[in-house]
Design an enzyme around this catalytic site. Sequence first.
Site, PDB file in Angstrom:
ATOM      1  CD  GLU A  38      21.725   7.362 -23.142  1.00  0.00           C
ATOM      2  OE1 GLU A  38      22.588   7.771 -23.933  1.00  0.00           O
ATOM      3  OE2 GLU A  38      21.122   8.096 -22.359  1.00  0.00           O
TER       4      GLU A  38
ATOM      5  CD  GLU B 171      17.946   9.217 -17.655  1.00  0.00           C
ATOM      6  OE1 GLU B 171      17.996  10.108 -18.533  1.00  0.00           O
ATOM      7  OE2 GLU B 171      18.829   8.353 -17.516  1.00  0.00           O
TER       8      GLU B 171
END
Length: 376
Positions: free
Chosen positions: A177, A284
């Site tokens: 991220e 995910e």
Amino acid sequence: MTQPPHPSRCASHLLPRGEKDGIDRRALLAAPLAVGTLAGCDRLAVAEPTPPTVPPLKSIAPFPIGTAVMAGHFDDPAWVALARAQVNQLTPEWEMKMEYILQSLDRLTFDAPDRIAAACEREGVRLHGHALIWYSQGEQAFSGFDRTHFGRAFDRYIAEVAGRYRGKLVSWDVVNEPIAEDGNGLRDSHWSRNLGDDGYMIRAFEQAKLADPEAVLFVNDYNLENNPVKGTTFLRTVERLLKAGAPIGGLGTQSHLDIEIPAGQISRFMRDLGSFGLPVHMSELDASLRRERGGDFRSRAQRLEQQRARVVELAEAFMALPERQRFAFTIWGLRDSDSWLRRDNRDDGKDQPLLFDDAGRAKPLTAAVAEVFGRG
């Protein structure tokens, strides 16, 4: 992770919906796992249809099928049976992150990740490491250093953690991220402030490569399909890092899907992602039925159809990649009750973001995904 916070965010990566809407991923992941419990029934709901019969996903997909795991899942026989039937790759949801491992720079804790690694070896399934460097973790432990000592501690952490699991896992999310929540540039973090915006990422990949030369090294982020601005920034960042010599081996898109995004948006991003020629990890996947903003007057049937359409589009876009680029397709939990999206106090027990219901039964969504995988 206005999308749901992703799990990395997951207690780590729950940024999409979570960060924006005040969900604390750390609290969610630290909360007791909702294992094997059935949600309360809606008295106004009609009877659910008979669950479809679907072949095990790992038996029909021409690539690994993964799921997130916490060490406590191994104590739940129902979860173990479902995982054995459906998946052949596991990603530690939280217990391989710095927040768990790093007690202090002089004390690292490996009990839970070691248990997960041992289970993968015992069961003959692949282990994907998640995650070495994440903007959200490590600031307190790394505070008070000058740039030189900060860099040495940074290198040492990666060497110790990645080196410990060398030969035991196939891949790592090395940088997790790095893109700003709104997609406009990179995140400001203790890593970037000390080692540079691109510098900390290049260094992390170099150190991970030294520690485990055989592992596939990923940069991983969320909301890339949901937010075209963020997706474009991610692509440009990857291009820049590769030109700088960072040994990036794969690209991870978390795919915490906003089921209300326009048709075709996922496919366009996936084509752009695939243009690098690197392995792609759908890392995910979940697709919440909830709307985090404004009133929601959609019927349950409408929400389920939006969910089906977006998840099928994702599966088809993944299947459209060259075979060598389809690294793995990971669902962020097995049963709906395992999802981080079901761990906050606002949850009414009715969200159904995953492919199997609370009892571990396949859903029409599962059958739709299996049909796509079966084409290949």
